[in-house]
Each structure stands twice: as C-alpha cells, then as structure tokens.
Write a protein that holds these residues in place. Structure first.
Motif, short mmCIF file in Angstrom:
data_model
loop_
_atom_site.label_atom_id
_atom_site.label_comp_id
_atom_site.label_asym_id
_atom_site.label_seq_id
_atom_site.Cartn_x
_atom_site.Cartn_y
_atom_site.Cartn_z
N GLY A 1 18.00 15.87 -18.30
CA GLY A 1 19.41 15.74 -18.72
C GLY A 1 20.52 16.26 -16.96
O GLY A 1 21.49 16.10 -16.87
N LYS A 2 19.14 16.18 -16.18
CA LYS A 2 20.28 17.06 -14.70
C LYS A 2 19.43 15.51 -13.62
O LYS A 2 20.24 16.00 -12.72
N GLY A 3 18.80 14.80 -13.93
CA GLY A 3 19.05 13.52 -12.79
C GLY A 3 16.98 13.47 -12.39
O GLY A 3 16.24 13.38 -13.05
N THR A 4 16.64 12.22 -11.57
CA THR A 4 15.79 12.24 -11.77
C THR A 4 15.63 10.90 -9.85
O THR A 4 16.65 10.81 -9.19
N THR A 5 14.51 11.63 -9.52
CA THR A 5 14.57 11.25 -8.08
C THR A 5 12.90 10.13 -7.23
O THR A 5 12.22 10.63 -8.09
N MET A 6 13.39 9.20 -6.44
CA MET A 6 12.10 8.24 -6.66
C MET A 6 11.68 8.44 -5.17
O MET A 6 12.36 8.34 -4.73
N TYR A 7 10.71 8.93 -4.67
CA TYR A 7 10.23 9.16 -3.54
C TYR A 7 9.03 7.52 -3.53
O TYR A 7 8.51 7.40 -3.82
N VAL A 8 9.18 6.43 -2.22
CA VAL A 8 8.87 6.01 -2.08
C VAL A 8 8.02 6.04 -0.69
O VAL A 8 9.15 6.27 0.06
N THR A 9 6.52 6.14 -0.50
CA THR A 9 6.09 6.48 1.12
C THR A 9 5.65 5.46 1.86
O THR A 9 3.96 5.19 0.85
N PHE A 10 5.42 4.95 2.54
CA PHE A 10 4.99 3.60 3.27
C PHE A 10 4.02 3.94 4.00
O PHE A 10 4.65 4.74 4.93
N PRO A 11 2.70 4.23 3.76
CA PRO A 11 1.55 4.70 5.44
C PRO A 11 1.90 4.09 6.38
O PRO A 11 2.52 3.68 6.80
N TYR A 12 1.39 5.14 6.91
CA TYR A 12 1.57 4.70 8.53
C TYR A 12 0.48 3.78 9.29
O TYR A 12 1.66 3.11 10.33
N ASN A 13 -0.07 3.07 8.13
CA ASN A 13 -0.71 1.88 8.96
C ASN A 13 0.04 0.90 8.30
O ASN A 13 0.21 -0.34 9.27
N MET A 14 1.44 0.96 7.44
CA MET A 14 1.94 -0.24 7.86
C MET A 14 3.76 -0.09 8.67
O MET A 14 4.34 -0.89 8.90
N LYS A 15 3.21 1.40 9.38
CA LYS A 15 4.62 1.21 10.55
C LYS A 15 3.87 0.70 12.02
O LYS A 15 2.92 0.80 12.38
N ILE A 16 5.10 0.31 12.63
CA ILE A 16 4.74 -0.59 13.55
C ILE A 16 4.20 0.47 14.69
O ILE A 16 4.37 1.92 15.17
N ASP B 1 0.70 -1.30 -0.29
CA ASP B 1 -0.37 0.06 0.11
C ASP B 1 0.44 0.59 -0.26
O ASP B 1 0.46 1.83 0.58
N ALA B 2 2.11 0.74 -0.48
CA ALA B 2 2.98 2.25 -1.01
C ALA B 2 2.89 3.05 -1.61
O ALA B 2 2.05 2.14 -3.14
N LYS B 3 3.05 4.33 -1.98
CA LYS B 3 2.42 5.49 -2.54
C LYS B 3 4.33 5.32 -3.14
O LYS B 3 5.09 5.75 -2.45
N ILE B 4 4.43 5.44 -4.77
CA ILE B 4 5.60 6.00 -5.47
C ILE B 4 5.19 7.09 -6.16
O ILE B 4 4.37 6.91 -7.22
N ARG B 5 6.19 8.03 -6.21
CA ARG B 5 6.38 9.43 -6.57
C ARG B 5 7.88 9.88 -7.69
O ARG B 5 8.90 9.44 -6.94
N VAL B 6 7.61 10.84 -9.53
CA VAL B 6 9.12 10.53 -9.77
C VAL B 6 9.13 11.67 -9.76
O VAL B 6 8.11 12.53 -10.58
N LYS B 7 9.64 12.23 -9.78
CA LYS B 7 10.62 13.88 -9.78
C LYS B 7 11.63 13.58 -10.98
O LYS B 7 12.69 13.68 -10.74
N SER B 8 11.53 14.05 -12.57
CA SER B 8 12.74 14.08 -13.42
C SER B 8 13.07 15.38 -13.97
O SER B 8 12.44 15.78 -14.19
N THR B 9 14.46 16.27 -14.24
CA THR B 9 14.59 16.92 -15.22
C THR B 9 15.19 16.34 -16.23
O THR B 9 16.96 15.84 -15.96
#
Length: 351
Positions: free
Chosen positions: A336-351, A326-334
């Motif tokens: 010639g300059k690079g890419t950032t991948m963000y993966v967020t695990f929701p709080y209901n998957m945390k302890i 149930d995690a979300k992944i989003r991409v931020k990219s330009t």
C-alpha cells in the motif's frame, strides 16, 4: 566402488608375490651365495660343515611356496566377502535420509552431493514444465483475442462503426504478443550466458536517463512524476543488457504505481559498488511474495496485472542480467505504500 576394492586386493596379492620372491632371493643370497653353495647345481640337501646349516632347494622353496599359495588362497574368498560386506550398506542406502543412513561417514558428503544434484535437476525440470505451460497460456490469450475479432470482421458480424475499434484491439494484442515473444527470446539467450564475454565501459547514469526519456510519456498519462538524481557512474558490462534491466525496473514502477504517484530514481555509489535504485509509491509487495516476484510469469496481483498489461517476464530478465554482471538485487517494500528496488554492481565490474 566394487572395482576399487577388487583392485586394492589385487595389489595386495601381487605385493605378497613380490615380497615372497624378494624373501626367497634374500635367503638364497645369504645362505647360499654367501657360503658358496648353489641350489641350482647342488644336490637336494647339503650340509655346510662350517656352519651346520641345512640348505637346499626343498628346504627354502617349499615353505615359501606354501606361504604364497596360502596368501593367494585366503585373499580370493576374503576379497569377495569383504567386497560384499563393504557394498551392502551402500546398496541399501536411503539417499533421501543421508544423515540417518547406516553408511560410512566418509561417503556421506559424496551421497549428499548426488542428492543435491538430483534435486537441482528435478527443480529445473519443474521450472521448465511450468514455463512451458505458462508460455502456452500467455501466447494463447492474445491469439484468441486476435482470432476472435478478425473472424467477426471477416464474417461481416462487426458493425461499420466497430471495425476501427476492433482493429485497434487486434493491433494492441499483436504488440503484446510480439513483446512476449521478444521477452522469451531474451530470457532464452540469458539462460545460455554465464557472464559477459567482452565487457565494455557502460555509463549507467546515461543509460538510466535514456530509459526515463522513453518511459516518460507512459508515466505522464497516469500523472506519475519521475525524479532522477545521479552521480556520473561508469561500470564494466553489456550496455544492451543493462539498458533492459533499467527499462524493466522503471517500467514496473510505472505499471504498479498509483495514479498521480511518484518514482524516485538514483544512480551513484555506495560502499559495495555502483548502485541503481528505483523507488515508487505503488501497491507494494507482500513479504511472502518478495522472493517469488523474480519467477517467470509470477504476478502478485493478477487482476492489477491484467489491467496494466505486461508479459510477467520483466523481473526475470532483471534477475538474469544481474547474474550475468555479478550484481546483487534486493527489494524493500510495504504493501500500500510502495517498493524500492536496489541493484548493486560490485567494484570488480567498475573501471
């Protein structure tokens, strides 16, 4: 639909019979039982002197029977005609143009769901065919190379000094083939998953550190530096799957980076949950390709992909692992300059 309408009309006819029977009973009770007459033992016609009411079997039963026969006689043709009238627009519906169809508004959501389900099946079939074609192509490429070099060695066409080089190429293509098969098996297993059956405590920061240690050699060969910052973060999930997710993200950041580039990895928390981010200084992703990079075998830069290798399934695996958690992944990219991948695990998957 036809069955529902016919059943409704049957209920109507049965109700008419029951109402008629009840009416007859009420009339009998009031006019005969109340005044002491009996239609079953008395004459056909009898005049009650005290009330002046003409009573008898014929007077009461005949009108009711006529009404009952009339109801049944009318209900049968009406039911057929009504059924035909109701079903005609349904049978002639254009399911591809639900909004403009001349059909009952109450049924439009139902047909819309049918259309959506058909579209989903068609899309799934299209993906399956594309996947089969891509797998066949990807498997054929290394097998052709392996077979070609092996035949050259076996037929004595290879020079003595070339045999070692050919053997290395055969080994490289064999490893590529095994990696591809492993990725296909992983994706097949992930397709069958709808979630994590027995989630365990997973130290995301530790798993990320282990993945960096494994990939550090490949990064150094190209002069790429990896910077890692973390906040100890433990989530609920499957350690093996999360390990594959982290490995593929960092591996992609290395493969599609520039020589002597940088990779910044972060593990911590934000307002939405536990977060993993992988930022590179690579070739970047065009905006129109951002959504497609998670498709199986999809490559933004095919020429670059051939040079760096890989199966083209890494980000597909990442997407499936995210879905399982149930995690979300989003991409931020330009570009010639690079890419950032963000993966967020929701709080209901945390302890």
């Amino acid at each position: 639909m036809r069955k529902v309408i016919n059943n409704t009309l049957r209920i109507f006819v049965i109700s008419a019979v029951l109402i008629s029977a009840a009416l007859m009973f009420i009339v009998y009770y009031i006019l005969f039982h109340h005044y002491g007459a009996n239609i079953f033992t008395g004459s056909a016609y009898e005049i009650t002197k005290s009330t002046g009411i003409i009573t008898g079997v014929g007077v009461i039963i005949v009108p009711i029977a006529i009404i009952l026969i009339a109801v049944i006689g009318v209900a049968i043709p009406v039911s057929k005609r009504l059924t035909k009238h109701i079903l005609e627009p349904i049978n002639n519906i254009d399911i591809d143009n639900i909004k403009e169809a001349e059909i009952y508004d109450e049924l439009k959501p139902f047909f819309a769901r049918i259309k959506n389900r058909d579209e989903e099946k068609a899309e799934a079939e299209k993906i399956r065919r594309e996947f089969t074609a891509n797998v066949s192509h990807e498997l054929k490429t290394p097998l052709t190379t392996i077979s070609g070099y092996a035949q050259m060695i076996n037929n004595g066409m290879a020079k003595e000094e070339d045999i070692s080089q050919f053997s290395k190429k055969i080994e490289k293509e064999s490893m590529r083939l095994l990696t591809l098969i492993d990725d296909i098996i992983n994706l097949t297993n992930l397709d069958d998953r709808e979630g994590i059956d027995n989630p365990e405590d997973v130290d995301l920061s530790l798993i990320t550190e282990e993945a960096i240690c494994v990939l550090e050699k490949a990064a150094k060969e190209r002069g790429i530096q990896i910077f890692y910052s973390k906040v100890p973060t433990v989530i609920k999930g499957n350690a093996t799957l999360i390990g594959e997710l982290v490995y593929n993200l960092i591996d992609n950041a290395i493969k599609y980076n520039k020589d002597n580039g940088k990779i910044i990895v972060f593990v911590g928390e934000n307002v939405d949950g536990a977060e993993l981010s992988v930022k590179d200084t690579g070739i970047g992703i065009p905006k129109e390709d951002t959504e497609r990079i998670f498709e199986r075998f999809y490559r933004v830069d095919k020429s670059h992909s051939k040079k760096v290798g890989g199966t083209g399934l890494g980000l597909s695996i990442v997407k499936h692992v995210c879905a399982c958690h149930d995690a979300k992944i989003r991409v931020k990219s330009t570009v010639g300059k690079g890419t950032t991948m963000y993966v967020t695990f929701p709080y209901n998957m945390k302890i």
